[in-house]
Scaffold this active site. Structure first.
Site, PDB file in Angstrom:
ATOM      1  N   HIS A   1       7.497  -2.253 -41.357  1.00 57.93           N
ATOM      2  CA  HIS A   1       6.687  -3.381 -41.524  1.00 57.93           C
ATOM      3  C   HIS A   1       7.338  -4.500 -41.893  1.00 57.93           C
ATOM      4  O   HIS A   1       8.228  -4.497 -42.929  1.00 57.93           O
ATOM      5  CB  HIS A   1       5.401  -3.083 -42.696  1.00 57.93           C
ATOM      6  CG  HIS A   1       4.587  -4.287 -42.800  1.00 57.93           C
ATOM      7  ND1 HIS A   1       3.437  -4.465 -42.135  1.00 57.93           N
ATOM      8  CD2 HIS A   1       4.849  -5.277 -43.546  1.00 57.93           C
ATOM      9  CE1 HIS A   1       2.981  -5.632 -42.425  1.00 57.93           C
ATOM     10  NE2 HIS A   1       3.699  -6.190 -43.609  1.00 57.93           N
TER      11      HIS A   1
ATOM     12  N   LYS B   1      -2.636  -0.593 -46.135  1.00 55.52           N
ATOM     13  CA  LYS B   1      -2.920  -0.317 -44.612  1.00 55.52           C
ATOM     14  C   LYS B   1      -1.722   0.584 -44.033  1.00 55.52           C
ATOM     15  O   LYS B   1      -2.110   1.537 -43.344  1.00 55.52           O
ATOM     16  CB  LYS B   1      -2.670  -1.703 -43.707  1.00 55.52           C
ATOM     17  CG  LYS B   1      -3.765  -2.525 -43.942  1.00 55.52           C
ATOM     18  CD  LYS B   1      -3.532  -3.833 -43.281  1.00 55.52           C
ATOM     19  CE  LYS B   1      -2.614  -4.841 -44.198  1.00 55.52           C
ATOM     20  NZ  LYS B   1      -2.713  -6.171 -43.892  1.00 55.52           N
TER      21      LYS B   1
HETATM   22  N1  URA Z   1       0.681  -9.471 -44.759  1.00 58.41           N
HETATM   23  C1  URA Z   1      -0.528  -8.509 -45.103  1.00 58.41           C
HETATM   24  O1  URA Z   1      -0.857  -7.541 -44.435  1.00 58.41           O
HETATM   25  N2  URA Z   1      -0.906  -8.882 -46.065  1.00 58.41           N
HETATM   26  C2  URA Z   1      -0.541  -9.795 -46.998  1.00 58.41           C
HETATM   27  O2  URA Z   1      -1.168 -10.078 -48.107  1.00 58.41           O
HETATM   28  C3  URA Z   1       0.615 -10.683 -46.630  1.00 58.41           C
HETATM   29  C4  URA Z   1       1.344 -10.282 -45.363  1.00 58.41           C
END
Ligand code: URA
Length: 430
Positions: A86, A191
């Site tokens: 990520h 997530k």
């Molecule tokens: N990306 C995300 O998924 N959440 C955030 O708060 C910042 C970047």
């Protein structure tokens, strides 16, 4: 149903700098997802968190509550280990495109559930959608089947993963509460943990084009996320990487796909190759493949083979010509010397204004729009040479894009020794 807490009490607790009780956190996330806590109440709470922070136990609980707001994916039936990456988002950050197929070469499954761009940073799905026929939306069953068959998937995260975050992120975007470390860390990690990957490598960007402008705050964000992942049983490592200037030589959707294909063909800009290989090594290490040689798999075409199968599996034609802008304009160097600054944020805003990004999430993007770089900081340049080429289908956008670049380009005219920054600045492990 009688609610066990009152939103106003929860807001007041955080407003006054006290610690939220675990049960308060569980309730407020659940009640917000159900629509019982109103948007204005959650925005007040987000601002209180922005101003007063959260301690480690609060962030862990907040993240767990967001995970519980939706479904968890399960990759345990796959015959190979999973690894995901990520990035906190940057300008010209196309690394997911070569990285996912590269790691899959080594029999590691890479589920890249990605998003669209908002503001000056691009979105992986927007980039891939410039490939004719390519489809972002896959069912959970299609994701698992493609991981087993091809080894890599880049697709849209379904609405079932951490729905509390989906609501809260949209709210933060409109209430100036995005840049809070506990909120960013819990948003990303809820997530990723719900997605069910076995290992995770975080690319935490530092610099003008990133959320975190300085290395101290980026380091704090990285440590918070690594701790959240490790506590949840996900092998998690973070690299802090430079985002003071764009990655590679392109920012914009089809332009970035073209550059990614160059990297997969064994070429491409040195910084994109360096970061792709560094992240691949971390993912392969975390997934139990410490002896794999990702640099060789880029050079000899094995990663390209997986890319082609991955694009085709999602309806895309890997041989189709990418769309090209109807209009281009060059930005020229105004002096002889060494390029010292090519500011990531300025280039990101220029690409966005040319049509590569969106201001509201329902806006369309132009696949062809963006900025092409002809020099990087540290390069010698000659007066009158093109430094940048601006691409768009709507030439009335050129003026605003040029305005975005004002102050974002600097050339040192006195004798300066060219210096280049390395891309990887630091590493944080659990
Ligand atoms: N990306 C995300 O998924 N959440 C955030 O708060 C910042 C970047």
């Amino acid at each position: 149903m009688t609610e066990p807490f009152d939103a106003v009490d929860v807001i007041r607790t955080k407003r006054d700098g006290a610690t939220l009780e675990p049960a308060q956190i569980d309730w407020v996330i659940d009640a917000y997802t159900r629509g019982v806590v109103a948007e204005e109440q959650m925005s007040a709470l987000a601002m209180a968190i922005f101003l007063n922070g959260m301690d480690r136990a609060e962030v862990v609980r907040w993240t767990q509550a967001m995970i519980r707001s939706g479904e968890r994916m399960d990759f345990s039936t796959l015959s190979r280990p999973t690894a995901d990456k990520h990035s906190t988002g940057g300008v010209g950050d196309k690394i997911t495109l070569p990285l996912a197929p590269l790691v899959a070469v080594f029999d590691v499954a890479v589920p890249q559930l990605s998003g669209r761009g908002l503001g000056h940073t691009g979105g992986t799905l927007d980039k891939l959608e410039s490939i004719p026929g390519w489809r972002a939306a896959l069912s959970n069953a299609e994701i698992v089947a493609q991981l087993e068959d091809v080894g890599a998937v880049i697709c849209a995260a379904g609405s079932g993963l951490a729905p509390a975050d989906k609501k809260l992120y949209a709210l933060r975007d409109t209430t100036a509460t995005v840049e809070a470390i506990p909120l960013i860390a819990s948003s990303i990690m809820s997530k990723k943990i719900a997605e069910g990957t076995g290992s995770l490598v975080l690319d935490v960007k530092v610099g003008s084009g990133a959320f975190m402008k300085d290395a101290d705050r980026a380091g704090e964000l990285a440590r918070t996320m690594v701790a959240l992942g490790t506590d949840a049983g996900v092998r998690t490592v973070a690299l802090l990487t430079d985002m003071s200037t764009p990655l590679g030589l392109t920012a914009g959707n089809a332009l970035e796909v073209r550059e990614s294909v160059e990297v997969l063909a064994g070429g491409g800009p040195a910084d994109v190759v360096e970061l792709t290989v560094a992240l691949a090594r971390e993912m392969l290490d975390a997934a139990g493949r410490p002896d794999a040689d990702p640099a060789a798999a880029l050079r000899d075409g094995r990663a390209m083979d997986v890319w082609r199968r991955m694009v085709a599996a999602q309806g895309g034609d890997p041989d189709a010509a990418l769309p090209v802008a109807r209009h281009t304009e060059d930005v020229l160097a105004d002096a002889d010397g060494v390029l010292t600054t090519l500011d990531a944020y300025a280039v990101g805003v220029a690409a966005w204004r040319l049509g590569a990004g969106r201001a509201r999430k329902e806006d369309p993007v132009q696949a062809v729009a963006g900025v092409e770089l002809h020099a990087k900081p540290g390069d010698p340049v000659r007066k009158g040479q093109p430094l940048l080429t601006l691409h768009t289908d709507t030439p009335e956008r050129f003026d605003r894009a040029r305005q975005a670049l004002e102050g974002g380009v600097a050339i040192a005219t006195e004798r300066t020794t060219p210096t280049r920054r390395t891309v990887v600045l630091d590493r944080v492990a659990g």
